[in-house]
Design a protein around this motif. Structure first.
Motif, PDB file in Angstrom:
ATOM      1  N   LEU A   3     -49.863 -49.757  69.766  1.00 53.48           N
ATOM      2  CA  LEU A   3     -49.937 -48.392  69.247  1.00 53.48           C
ATOM      3  C   LEU A   3     -49.023 -47.491  70.068  1.00 53.48           C
ATOM      4  CD1 LEU A   3     -53.800 -48.043  68.782  1.00 53.48           C
ATOM      5  CD2 LEU A   3     -52.108 -48.779  67.109  1.00 53.48           C
ATOM      6  N   SER A   4     -48.352 -46.555  69.388  1.00 56.37           N
ATOM      7  CA  SER A   4     -47.466 -45.610  70.070  1.00 56.37           C
ATOM      8  C   SER A   4     -48.008 -44.194  70.027  1.00 56.37           C
ATOM      9  CB  SER A   4     -46.075 -45.621  69.424  1.00 56.37           C
ATOM     10  OG  SER A   4     -45.550 -46.909  69.371  1.00 56.37           O
ATOM     11  N   ASN A   5     -48.276 -43.703  68.821  1.00 60.16           N
ATOM     12  CA  ASN A   5     -48.721 -42.317  68.642  1.00 60.16           C
ATOM     13  C   ASN A   5     -49.733 -42.224  67.515  1.00 60.16           C
ATOM     14  OD1 ASN A   5     -46.884 -40.647  70.422  1.00 60.16           O
ATOM     15  ND2 ASN A   5     -45.384 -41.844  69.291  1.00 60.16           N
ATOM     16  N   LEU A   6     -50.649 -41.283  67.680  1.00 64.04           N
ATOM     17  CA  LEU A   6     -51.626 -40.964  66.652  1.00 64.04           C
ATOM     18  C   LEU A   6     -51.650 -39.451  66.503  1.00 64.04           C
ATOM     19  CD1 LEU A   6     -54.076 -41.778  64.801  1.00 64.04           C
ATOM     20  CD2 LEU A   6     -55.513 -41.401  66.821  1.00 64.04           C
ATOM     21  N   HIS A   7     -51.537 -38.978  65.267  1.00 61.76           N
ATOM     22  CA  HIS A   7     -51.634 -37.539  65.006  1.00 61.76           C
ATOM     23  C   HIS A   7     -52.650 -37.322  63.891  1.00 61.76           C
ATOM     24  CE1 HIS A   7     -50.516 -33.349  64.937  1.00 61.76           C
ATOM     25  NE2 HIS A   7     -50.538 -33.430  63.614  1.00 61.76           N
ATOM     26  N   MET A   8     -53.595 -36.417  64.155  1.00 67.52           N
ATOM     27  CA  MET A   8     -54.653 -36.109  63.185  1.00 67.52           C
ATOM     28  C   MET A   8     -54.624 -34.621  62.857  1.00 67.52           C
ATOM     29  SD  MET A   8     -57.758 -38.208  65.025  1.00 67.52           S
ATOM     30  CE  MET A   8     -57.319 -37.685  66.681  1.00 67.52           C
ATOM     31  N   GLU A   9     -54.711 -34.315  61.578  1.00 66.77           N
ATOM     32  CA  GLU A   9     -54.840 -32.933  61.122  1.00 66.77           C
ATOM     33  C   GLU A   9     -56.047 -32.837  60.211  1.00 66.77           C
ATOM     34  OE1 GLU A   9     -51.326 -31.051  59.525  1.00 66.77           O
ATOM     35  OE2 GLU A   9     -50.061 -32.287  60.814  1.00 66.77           O
ATOM     36  N   ASN A  10     -56.948 -31.942  60.562  1.00 68.29           N
ATOM     37  CA  ASN A  10     -58.179 -31.697  59.789  1.00 68.29           C
ATOM     38  C   ASN A  10     -59.010 -32.957  59.624  1.00 68.29           C
ATOM     39  OD1 ASN A  10     -57.515 -28.957  59.398  1.00 68.29           O
ATOM     40  ND2 ASN A  10     -56.140 -29.541  57.744  1.00 68.29           N
ATOM     41  N   TYR A  11     -58.880 -33.890  60.540  1.00 67.25           N
ATOM     42  CA  TYR A  11     -59.635 -35.144  60.487  1.00 67.25           C
ATOM     43  C   TYR A  11     -60.890 -35.010  61.338  1.00 67.25           C
ATOM     44  CZ  TYR A  11     -60.793 -40.078  60.481  1.00 67.25           C
ATOM     45  OH  TYR A  11     -61.449 -41.273  60.319  1.00 67.25           O
ATOM     46  N   LYS A  12     -62.020 -34.961  60.658  1.00 66.59           N
ATOM     47  CA  LYS A  12     -63.328 -34.831  61.286  1.00 66.59           C
ATOM     48  C   LYS A  12     -63.309 -33.686  62.300  1.00 66.59           C
ATOM     49  CE  LYS A  12     -64.773 -39.483  60.166  1.00 66.59           C
ATOM     50  NZ  LYS A  12     -65.537 -40.642  60.576  1.00 66.59           N
ATOM     51  N   LYS A  13     -63.548 -33.936  63.565  1.00 64.19           N
ATOM     52  CA  LYS A  13     -63.646 -32.842  64.533  1.00 64.19           C
ATOM     53  C   LYS A  13     -62.277 -32.365  65.055  1.00 64.19           C
ATOM     54  CE  LYS A  13     -65.493 -33.278  68.417  1.00 64.19           C
ATOM     55  NZ  LYS A  13     -66.806 -33.319  68.995  1.00 64.19           N
ATOM     56  N   GLU A  54     -69.666 -40.659  54.688  1.00 61.37           N
ATOM     57  CA  GLU A  54     -69.429 -39.904  53.463  1.00 61.37           C
ATOM     58  C   GLU A  54     -68.000 -39.377  53.440  1.00 61.37           C
ATOM     59  OE1 GLU A  54     -71.629 -39.370  50.909  1.00 61.37           O
ATOM     60  OE2 GLU A  54     -72.981 -40.761  51.942  1.00 61.37           O
ATOM     61  N   LYS A  55     -67.297 -39.612  52.369  1.00 63.28           N
ATOM     62  CA  LYS A  55     -65.909 -39.154  52.227  1.00 63.28           C
ATOM     63  C   LYS A  55     -65.806 -37.637  52.385  1.00 63.28           C
ATOM     64  CE  LYS A  55     -62.043 -39.474  48.986  1.00 63.28           C
ATOM     65  NZ  LYS A  55     -61.635 -39.952  47.658  1.00 63.28           N
ATOM     66  N   GLU A  56     -66.826 -36.933  51.916  1.00 61.93           N
ATOM     67  CA  GLU A  56     -66.805 -35.462  51.952  1.00 61.93           C
ATOM     68  C   GLU A  56     -66.894 -34.913  53.374  1.00 61.93           C
ATOM     69  OE1 GLU A  56     -68.850 -37.305  49.888  1.00 61.93           O
ATOM     70  OE2 GLU A  56     -67.531 -37.026  48.176  1.00 61.93           O
ATOM     71  N   THR A  57     -67.327 -35.719  54.340  1.00 63.33           N
ATOM     72  CA  THR A  57     -67.467 -35.237  55.721  1.00 63.33           C
ATOM     73  C   THR A  57     -66.211 -35.479  56.556  1.00 63.33           C
ATOM     74  OG1 THR A  57     -68.433 -37.315  56.508  1.00 63.33           O
ATOM     75  CG2 THR A  57     -69.960 -35.625  55.674  1.00 63.33           C
ATOM     76  N   ILE A  58     -65.171 -36.025  55.960  1.00 65.73           N
ATOM     77  CA  ILE A  58     -63.966 -36.342  56.726  1.00 65.73           C
ATOM     78  C   ILE A  58     -63.131 -35.097  57.043  1.00 65.73           C
ATOM     79  CG2 ILE A  58     -62.438 -36.854  54.766  1.00 65.73           C
ATOM     80  CD1 ILE A  58     -61.435 -39.258  56.462  1.00 65.73           C
ATOM     81  N   ARG A  59     -63.190 -34.082  56.181  1.00 68.01           N
ATOM     82  CA  ARG A  59     -62.381 -32.877  56.396  1.00 68.01           C
ATOM     83  C   ARG A  59     -63.026 -32.021  57.478  1.00 68.01           C
ATOM     84  NH1 ARG A  59     -61.585 -30.615  51.299  1.00 68.01           N
ATOM     85  NH2 ARG A  59     -59.523 -31.492  51.117  1.00 68.01           N
ATOM     86  N   ASN A  60     -62.211 -31.551  58.411  1.00 66.41           N
ATOM     87  CA  ASN A  60     -62.679 -30.679  59.482  1.00 66.41           C
ATOM     88  C   ASN A  60     -63.389 -29.467  58.899  1.00 66.41           C
ATOM     89  OD1 ASN A  60     -62.147 -28.207  61.370  1.00 66.41           O
ATOM     90  ND2 ASN A  60     -61.950 -30.013  62.672  1.00 66.41           N
ATOM     91  N   ALA A  61     -64.502 -29.088  59.496  1.00 65.20           N
ATOM     92  CA  ALA A  61     -65.338 -27.996  58.979  1.00 65.20           C
ATOM     93  C   ALA A  61     -64.594 -26.663  58.910  1.00 65.20           C
ATOM     94  CB  ALA A  61     -66.585 -27.847  59.841  1.00 65.20           C
ATOM     95  N   LYS A  62     -63.572 -26.478  59.749  1.00 65.61           N
ATOM     96  CA  LYS A  62     -62.822 -25.220  59.762  1.00 65.61           C
ATOM     97  C   LYS A  62     -61.661 -25.209  58.770  1.00 65.61           C
ATOM     98  CE  LYS A  62     -64.003 -24.280  64.550  1.00 65.61           C
ATOM     99  NZ  LYS A  62     -63.501 -24.152  65.914  1.00 65.61           N
ATOM    100  N   ALA A  63     -61.393 -26.349  58.138  1.00 64.48           N
ATOM    101  CA  ALA A  63     -60.276 -26.444  57.186  1.00 64.48           C
ATOM    102  C   ALA A  63     -60.732 -26.000  55.806  1.00 64.48           C
ATOM    103  CB  ALA A  63     -59.765 -27.875  57.124  1.00 64.48           C
ATOM    104  N   GLY A  64     -59.833 -25.384  55.085  1.00 69.07           N
ATOM    105  CA  GLY A  64     -60.112 -24.969  53.715  1.00 69.07           C
ATOM    106  C   GLY A  64     -60.078 -26.149  52.757  1.00 69.07           C
ATOM    107  N   GLU A  65     -60.662 -25.957  51.575  1.00 69.05           N
ATOM    108  CA  GLU A  65     -60.723 -27.031  50.572  1.00 69.05           C
ATOM    109  C   GLU A  65     -59.351 -27.550  50.163  1.00 69.05           C
ATOM    110  OE1 GLU A  65     -62.895 -25.732  47.151  1.00 69.05           O
ATOM    111  OE2 GLU A  65     -64.807 -26.346  47.993  1.00 69.05           O
ATOM    112  N   LYS A  66     -58.342 -26.693  50.235  1.00 67.61           N
ATOM    113  CA  LYS A  66     -57.002 -27.092  49.795  1.00 67.61           C
ATOM    114  C   LYS A  66     -56.172 -27.709  50.920  1.00 67.61           C
ATOM    115  CE  LYS A  66     -56.860 -23.869  45.989  1.00 67.61           C
ATOM    116  NZ  LYS A  66     -56.125 -22.812  45.299  1.00 67.61           N
ATOM    117  N   GLU A  67     -56.673 -27.655  52.144  1.00 70.94           N
ATOM    118  CA  GLU A  67     -55.935 -28.228  53.270  1.00 70.94           C
ATOM    119  C   GLU A  67     -56.131 -29.742  53.301  1.00 70.94           C
ATOM    120  OE1 GLU A  67     -55.752 -26.000  57.080  1.00 70.94           O
ATOM    121  OE2 GLU A  67     -57.363 -24.827  56.138  1.00 70.94           O
ATOM    122  N   ALA A  68     -55.044 -30.452  53.494  1.00 69.88           N
ATOM    123  CA  ALA A  68     -55.079 -31.912  53.502  1.00 69.88           C
ATOM    124  C   ALA A  68     -55.654 -32.443  54.808  1.00 69.88           C
ATOM    125  CB  ALA A  68     -53.677 -32.471  53.307  1.00 69.88           C
ATOM    126  N   VAL A  69     -56.323 -33.563  54.696  1.00 69.21           N
ATOM    127  CA  VAL A  69     -56.707 -34.360  55.854  1.00 69.21           C
ATOM    128  C   VAL A  69     -55.560 -35.344  56.041  1.00 69.21           C
ATOM    129  CG1 VAL A  69     -58.334 -36.058  56.754  1.00 69.21           C
ATOM    130  CG2 VAL A  69     -59.164 -34.164  55.329  1.00 69.21           C
TER     131      VAL A  69
END
Length: 148
Positions: A3-13, A54-69
Motif C-alpha cells: 500500500l502507498s496512499n489512502l485518501h478518504m472523503e466523507n467516508y464514515k468518520k 448499513e450502506k446508508e451509514t457510510i456517508r460522514n454525518a457532516k456531509a450533505g446528501e449530494k456530497e460523494a463518499v
C-alpha cells in the motif's frame, strides 16, 4: 501488495483524510472508536467495493446528501503501481469505480469490473483478503500468548 496512499472523503468518520504508508510494517494504534477499523474498511471498500454494515451509514454525518463518499487507494503489486477510486454518489449512494495503472491510464471501469480486475491482481477475493491481511486486537493477543 504494498500500500502507498489512502485518501478518504466523507467516508464514515473521516471528512477528508489522507494516510501515506511508508516502507515496512504499519501498525494503526488508537483508542476505541478512533477510526482504526474504519481505515481497514476503507482499504477493503476501495479494493472490493464492499460496505460493511448499513450502506446508508457510510456517508460522514457532516456531509450533505449530494456530497460523494470517495476512497482512493494507491498500491503496488510486483513493481507495478495501481490506483483504485471508489465513490458512492447522490442520495441513493450510486456506486462508481475506476482502476488506473501507474501512468493514470484507465484499466477498468464500473464497480463489478474493477472488483474482478482487483481480485485478479491481488490474487484473492475479499474474504481471503480480510482473513489474511488484517489482525484484530483479539487475534494479536491470542498470537502473543503462543509459545514457539
Amino acid at each position: 501488495m504494498i500500500l502507498s496512499n489512502l485518501h478518504m472523503e466523507n467516508y464514515k468518520k473521516y471528512q477528508d483524510y489522507s494516510l501515506e504508508f511508508v516502507e515496512g510494517l504499519t501498525g494503526i494504534i488508537g483508542r476505541n472508536g478512533s477510526g482504526k477499523s474504519t481505515i481497514f474498511d476503507a482499504i477493503t471498500f476501495a479494493l472490493y467495493g464492499d460496505v460493511r454494515g448499513e450502506k446508508e451509514t457510510i456517508r460522514n454525518a457532516k456531509a450533505g446528501e449530494k456530497e460523494a463518499v470517495s476512497v482512493t487507494l494507491e498500491f503496488e503489486i510486483d513493481g507495478d503501481n495501481y490506483k483504485v477510486l471508489r465513490q458512492l454518489r447522490g442520495k441513493s449512494l450510486t456506486a462508481k469505480a475506476n482502476l488506473y495503472d501507474g501512468d493514470d491510464a484507465l484499466l477498468s471501469e464500473g464497480s463489478r469490473e474493477v472488483t474482478k480486475h482487483v481480485t485478479k491482481l491481488v490474487g484473492m477475493n475479499e474474504e481471503a483478503f480480510r482473513h489474511t491481511v488484517f489482525a484484530s486486537q483479539k487475534e494479536l493477543t491470542a498470537l502473543s500468548g503462543l509459545s514457539l
